[in-house]
Write a protein that holds these residues in place. Sequence first.
Motif: not given
Length: 345
Positions: A231-259
């Motif tokens: 069987a051919a190796p399964r192609a790895e999907p790219p980092w999606s726009a949805a994952e980028q949006a989740v990442t930004e939401a994560f950073l926004q929620r995390l930011r108040p605690y970094l100080a």
Amino acid sequence: MRRAFTHVLPGMLALLAALELTLQALPVSDATMKDYHLDPMVLSYPAGHGWTTSIGWDLRHPQRHQANNAGFLAKHDFTPDAQAVALIGDSLVEASALPAADRPDAQLERALAGPAVYGLGAPGSSLLDHVERLRLAHDRYGIRRFVILLENGDVAQGLCGSGNVQGPCLDRQDLTPRTEQQPPAGAVKRLLRHSALLNYLLGQLKLSGPRLWQQAVKQARPDMSPPAALAAPRAEPPWSAAEQAVTEAFLQRLRPYLADSRVLVAIESRHDALPAGGPAHIARLEGFRARLQEAGIEVLDLAPAFEDAWHRTRLPLEIGPYDHHFNALGVRTLADAIAAKLRTP
């Protein structure tokens, strides 16, 4: 016909009763009673609740657990402690198939040889849920050092409807913030939770209507796929726009605690690929890792530690082919890597 039924029914009921009594005496995974006991956005067990876990039809790796005072499967009761380290993640952190001494909070505490480690693992949670437990540990217990242990699906699972959301998530259509919480158990479900037979069928065997139908369809159709070796190796999907949006939401929620806090994000990668000759590193998470570093978040890629442990010992790092969670060696590998990172200023 009616007479035959009246003879068969008592026998069936007696058989079910015998099965129930037999399974009650065995280590069948039983009711966890999880709910929003401590915080409206944090799913946990009732404080002090005891329950059993095991794996598969043959009840492998049985463990008897008891939740701490905050409703987590953790080595310590939680009390305010500014010197403690909070270890946050999903089932990788809870590690319910392992004895208490082999779980990540205990092994990380030994590796650090100093501060207490508070384990805040929550099976079935994702990236944005982890921030809610960080908030809880920060605000209620005064924790100022955090390790968020991510498995490779935690980012994508931050979308609503992923099946791994316990609170905040992003809408799949427009990527706006939403809340998706587990509904409270009804009276019938609360009653059935205590049946060992039902827990065995639904939990150990994972029987369900859709699952049985899919299996029947699969068996009815010939398998035309090539052998695994061809069987051919399964192609790895790219980092999606949805994952980028989740990442930004994560950073926004995390930011108040970094100080006033130190936050280390440790990425689990693919330790299970090593015995097959694959890399533990996941290229598609490179965008996530780079974005966190750009935002000033400490990131630890655990892939080199897993690869070193595998090449050095040739021992598996997971429980088995039936459960890809870490075994004691895998936990020790990640605990040592995290401890070494935390010891650096």
